[in-house]
Design a protein around this motif. Structure first.
Motif, PDB file in Angstrom:
ATOM      1  N   HIS A 223      47.838  45.989  42.324  1.00 52.32           N
ATOM      2  CA  HIS A 223      46.398  45.966  42.084  1.00 52.32           C
ATOM      3  C   HIS A 223      45.746  44.794  42.824  1.00 52.32           C
ATOM      4  CE1 HIS A 223      46.709  49.100  39.088  1.00 52.32           C
ATOM      5  NE2 HIS A 223      47.661  48.428  38.476  1.00 52.32           N
ATOM      6  N   ARG A 224      46.555  43.821  43.184  1.00 57.36           N
ATOM      7  CA  ARG A 224      46.046  42.617  43.848  1.00 57.36           C
ATOM      8  C   ARG A 224      46.783  42.423  45.153  1.00 57.36           C
ATOM      9  NH1 ARG A 224      47.358  36.546  41.596  1.00 57.36           N
ATOM     10  NH2 ARG A 224      46.405  35.336  43.278  1.00 57.36           N
ATOM     11  N   VAL A 225      46.064  41.995  46.187  1.00 62.38           N
ATOM     12  CA  VAL A 225      46.692  41.733  47.481  1.00 62.38           C
ATOM     13  C   VAL A 225      46.320  40.333  47.965  1.00 62.38           C
ATOM     14  CG1 VAL A 225      46.853  44.124  48.237  1.00 62.38           C
ATOM     15  CG2 VAL A 225      44.769  42.843  48.732  1.00 62.38           C
ATOM     16  N   LEU A 226      47.285  39.704  48.612  1.00 54.83           N
ATOM     17  CA  LEU A 226      47.075  38.444  49.301  1.00 54.83           C
ATOM     18  C   LEU A 226      47.282  38.720  50.784  1.00 54.83           C
ATOM     19  CD1 LEU A 226      49.260  36.112  47.028  1.00 54.83           C
ATOM     20  CD2 LEU A 226      46.792  36.442  46.889  1.00 54.83           C
ATOM     21  N   LEU A 227      46.330  38.346  51.599  1.00 53.33           N
ATOM     22  CA  LEU A 227      46.434  38.531  53.045  1.00 53.33           C
ATOM     23  C   LEU A 227      46.679  37.194  53.713  1.00 53.33           C
ATOM     24  CD1 LEU A 227      46.095  40.109  55.763  1.00 53.33           C
ATOM     25  CD2 LEU A 227      43.655  39.569  55.617  1.00 53.33           C
ATOM     26  N   ILE A 228      47.763  37.109  54.480  1.00 55.51           N
ATOM     27  CA  ILE A 228      48.067  35.908  55.243  1.00 55.51           C
ATOM     28  C   ILE A 228      47.995  36.243  56.730  1.00 55.51           C
ATOM     29  CG2 ILE A 228      50.566  36.344  55.183  1.00 55.51           C
ATOM     30  CD1 ILE A 228      51.010  33.327  55.130  1.00 55.51           C
ATOM     31  N   LEU A 239      42.438  45.777  45.299  1.00 59.65           N
ATOM     32  CA  LEU A 239      42.275  46.848  46.281  1.00 59.65           C
ATOM     33  C   LEU A 239      40.886  47.473  46.214  1.00 59.65           C
ATOM     34  CD1 LEU A 239      45.733  48.648  46.068  1.00 59.65           C
ATOM     35  CD2 LEU A 239      44.954  47.001  47.755  1.00 59.65           C
ATOM     36  N   GLU A 240      40.355  47.644  44.989  1.00 53.04           N
ATOM     37  CA  GLU A 240      39.043  48.267  44.850  1.00 53.04           C
ATOM     38  C   GLU A 240      37.966  47.430  45.517  1.00 53.04           C
ATOM     39  OE1 GLU A 240      38.297  51.281  43.853  1.00 53.04           O
ATOM     40  OE2 GLU A 240      40.468  51.560  43.649  1.00 53.04           O
ATOM     41  N   ALA A 241      38.073  46.119  45.380  1.00 52.91           N
ATOM     42  CA  ALA A 241      37.095  45.231  46.020  1.00 52.91           C
ATOM     43  C   ALA A 241      37.182  45.361  47.542  1.00 52.91           C
ATOM     44  CB  ALA A 241      37.333  43.791  45.589  1.00 52.91           C
ATOM     45  N   MET A 242      38.397  45.526  48.057  1.00 52.99           N
ATOM     46  CA  MET A 242      38.576  45.681  49.499  1.00 52.99           C
ATOM     47  C   MET A 242      37.968  46.996  49.974  1.00 52.99           C
ATOM     48  SD  MET A 242      42.107  45.750  51.740  1.00 52.99           S
ATOM     49  CE  MET A 242      42.761  44.311  50.905  1.00 52.99           C
ATOM     50  N   THR A 244      35.555  48.701  48.522  1.00 52.75           N
ATOM     51  CA  THR A 244      34.098  48.599  48.404  1.00 52.75           C
ATOM     52  C   THR A 244      33.517  47.772  49.539  1.00 52.75           C
ATOM     53  OG1 THR A 244      34.256  48.754  45.993  1.00 52.75           O
ATOM     54  CG2 THR A 244      32.216  47.841  46.909  1.00 52.75           C
ATOM     55  N   ARG A 245      34.207  46.721  49.890  1.00 55.84           N
ATOM     56  CA  ARG A 245      33.738  45.823  50.947  1.00 55.84           C
ATOM     57  C   ARG A 245      33.579  46.542  52.269  1.00 55.84           C
ATOM     58  NH1 ARG A 245      36.753  40.079  52.216  1.00 55.84           N
ATOM     59  NH2 ARG A 245      35.641  39.495  54.122  1.00 55.84           N
ATOM     60  N   PHE A 246      34.499  47.475  52.540  1.00 57.48           N
ATOM     61  CA  PHE A 246      34.473  48.169  53.831  1.00 57.48           C
ATOM     62  C   PHE A 246      34.049  49.631  53.705  1.00 57.48           C
ATOM     63  CE2 PHE A 246      37.596  44.708  54.413  1.00 57.48           C
ATOM     64  CZ  PHE A 246      36.949  44.037  55.450  1.00 57.48           C
ATOM     65  N   SER A 247      33.557  50.012  52.524  1.00 60.76           N
ATOM     66  CA  SER A 247      33.010  51.359  52.289  1.00 60.76           C
ATOM     67  C   SER A 247      33.974  52.464  52.713  1.00 60.76           C
ATOM     68  CB  SER A 247      31.671  51.526  53.034  1.00 60.76           C
ATOM     69  OG  SER A 247      30.744  50.550  52.618  1.00 60.76           O
ATOM     70  N   THR A 248      35.216  52.370  52.222  1.00 61.68           N
ATOM     71  CA  THR A 248      36.211  53.385  52.550  1.00 61.68           C
ATOM     72  C   THR A 248      37.148  53.583  51.367  1.00 61.68           C
ATOM     73  OG1 THR A 248      38.025  53.993  54.040  1.00 61.68           O
ATOM     74  CG2 THR A 248      37.722  51.660  53.585  1.00 61.68           C
ATOM     75  N   ASP A 249      37.660  54.807  51.234  1.00 62.98           N
ATOM     76  CA  ASP A 249      38.652  55.100  50.198  1.00 62.98           C
ATOM     77  C   ASP A 249      40.067  54.953  50.721  1.00 62.98           C
ATOM     78  OD1 ASP A 249      36.757  55.671  48.246  1.00 62.98           O
ATOM     79  OD2 ASP A 249      36.562  57.759  48.896  1.00 62.98           O
ATOM     80  N   GLN A 250      40.227  54.777  52.029  1.00 63.24           N
ATOM     81  CA  GLN A 250      41.541  54.702  52.656  1.00 63.24           C
ATOM     82  C   GLN A 250      42.012  53.251  52.738  1.00 63.24           C
ATOM     83  OE1 GLN A 250      43.204  57.530  53.376  1.00 63.24           O
ATOM     84  NE2 GLN A 250      41.407  58.580  52.528  1.00 63.24           N
ATOM     85  N   ILE A 251      43.094  52.951  52.058  1.00 63.78           N
ATOM     86  CA  ILE A 251      43.582  51.581  52.035  1.00 63.78           C
ATOM     87  C   ILE A 251      44.012  51.126  53.431  1.00 63.78           C
ATOM     88  CG2 ILE A 251      45.904  52.333  51.371  1.00 63.78           C
ATOM     89  CD1 ILE A 251      44.165  49.018  50.451  1.00 63.78           C
ATOM     90  N   ASP A 252      44.640  52.025  54.219  1.00 67.75           N
ATOM     91  CA  ASP A 252      45.050  51.657  55.581  1.00 67.75           C
ATOM     92  C   ASP A 252      43.846  51.226  56.415  1.00 67.75           C
ATOM     93  OD1 ASP A 252      47.626  52.208  54.965  1.00 67.75           O
ATOM     94  OD2 ASP A 252      47.780  54.068  56.095  1.00 67.75           O
ATOM     95  N   GLU A 253      42.766  51.992  56.307  1.00 75.78           N
ATOM     96  CA  GLU A 253      41.558  51.692  57.078  1.00 75.78           C
ATOM     97  C   GLU A 253      40.944  50.373  56.626  1.00 75.78           C
ATOM     98  OE1 GLU A 253      37.140  53.658  57.926  1.00 75.78           O
ATOM     99  OE2 GLU A 253      38.771  54.893  57.124  1.00 75.78           O
ATOM    100  N   ALA A 254      40.927  50.125  55.320  1.00 76.78           N
ATOM    101  CA  ALA A 254      40.370  48.884  54.804  1.00 76.78           C
ATOM    102  C   ALA A 254      41.162  47.677  55.282  1.00 76.78           C
ATOM    103  CB  ALA A 254      40.337  48.931  53.284  1.00 76.78           C
ATOM    104  N   VAL A 255      42.499  47.799  55.305  1.00 79.47           N
ATOM    105  CA  VAL A 255      43.352  46.691  55.743  1.00 79.47           C
ATOM    106  C   VAL A 255      43.144  46.413  57.227  1.00 79.47           C
ATOM    107  CG1 VAL A 255      45.739  45.980  56.120  1.00 79.47           C
ATOM    108  CG2 VAL A 255      45.070  46.970  53.930  1.00 79.47           C
ATOM    109  N   VAL A 256      43.053  47.471  58.033  1.00 78.52           N
ATOM    110  CA  VAL A 256      42.816  47.283  59.471  1.00 78.52           C
ATOM    111  C   VAL A 256      41.485  46.573  59.701  1.00 78.52           C
ATOM    112  CG1 VAL A 256      42.320  48.486  61.627  1.00 78.52           C
ATOM    113  CG2 VAL A 256      44.245  49.212  60.229  1.00 78.52           C
ATOM    114  N   LYS A 257      40.451  46.963  58.965  1.00 76.93           N
ATOM    115  CA  LYS A 257      39.148  46.306  59.115  1.00 76.93           C
ATOM    116  C   LYS A 257      39.219  44.846  58.679  1.00 76.93           C
ATOM    117  CE  LYS A 257      36.184  50.393  58.793  1.00 76.93           C
ATOM    118  NZ  LYS A 257      35.098  51.062  58.035  1.00 76.93           N
TER     119      LYS A 257
END
Length: 265
Positions: A223-228, A239-242, A244-257
């Motif tokens: 439920h929580r991610v740390l990005l280094i 994950l939900e905050a991520m 929402t931040r990038f306006s996408t339901d796809q976690i892969d796309e949010a991480v790439v952004k």
């Protein structure tokens, strides 16, 4: 449960050019460069959390895990886990943790899996009754029954990884470090590993720190991610905050952004 404050680690790496002349010169004189693997890493993790620790190759994920597991000593900073400083209280500390490195094995290559488990029981001095209960749970949950008498070298990658996870939990640790635990696994094996991690977290309260490039693992478990990135902690959130931040339901796309935002790709 886990507190890191200002952790820094720098490695001295030898530089070597190609060619015979440079190879001979390197026997007598070497040039070095300093690589900052970790720079002021600070975070806290509560008991029972499953946290995804993500970042590109070379970001410092494995170095952080090695510091937290007591394998590496940082240059600066403090780390307290369950009341222990990992590299100072190593013998007492390691009884409380399990570690799985996806590309390194803690099983003996030429002996049956069960023999490796028995050796680990002796190393950790696990009482026979506790060992029996833990082994039964692990065998049933990870479907290891047909593998126990098989030499490790004869196992497929997926089978070996399930056995590696079992080996890391035989002594009943309260903290589990998983570094690329599903690397190279097929879909069935991945699902089995994910379900097992969810089970031990829910039923035994095991805290899990998961490093992986497979965002489906993160989405299924954490439920929580740390990005280094570049040795620095850049993001700490859910994950939900991520999404929402990038306006996408796809976690892969949010991480790439997120990577693009911090110029990591």
């Amino acid at each position: 449960m886990i507190t890191l404050s200002g952790i820094e680690k720098t490695f001295k790496v030898a530089k070597r050019a190609t060619g015979l002349r440079h190879a001979v010169r390197s026997l007598f004189y070497r040039d070095y460069t300093m690589v900052e693997a970790l720079r002021d890493i600070s975070f806290t993790i509560a008991q029972g959390e499953i946290v995804g620790y993500i970042g590109p190759n070379g970001a410092g994920k494995s170095t952080t895990i090695k510091v937290m597991s007591g394998i590496l000593v940082p240059d600066r900073g403090d780390c307290e886990i369950m009341g222990y400083t990992p590299w100072k209280d190593r013998v007492a500390y390691v009884r409380n943790i399990g570690v799985v490195f996806g590309q390194r094995s803690q099983l003996w290559w030429d002996v049956p899996v069960l023999d490796s488990f028995e050796l680990l029981r002796d190393i950790y001095d696990v009482p026979q009754s506790e060992y029996g209960r833990n082994l039964e749970l692990l065998v049933d949950t990870l479907d290891l029954g047909d593998l126990l008498q098989t030499p490790v070298r004869q196992l497929s990658l997926g089978q070996r990884m399930r056995c590696e996870i079992a080996a890391s939990l035989l002594h009943g640790p309260s903290l589990l470090f998983l570094d690329e635990p599903t690397i190279g696994l097929d879909a069935v094996s991945k699902i089995a590993v994910r379900r097992f991690i969810q089970t031990i977290n829910r039923e035994k309260g095991v805290t899990v720190i998961l490093t992986t490039h497979d965002m489906s693992d993160i989405e299924a478990l954490a439920h929580r991610v740390l990005l280094i990135g570049k040795g620095r902690l850049l993001y700490d959130g859910n994950l939900e905050a991520m999404r929402t931040r990038f306006s996408t339901d796809q976690i892969d796309e949010a991480v790439v952004k997120l990577y693009e935002e911090y110029e990591l790709v």
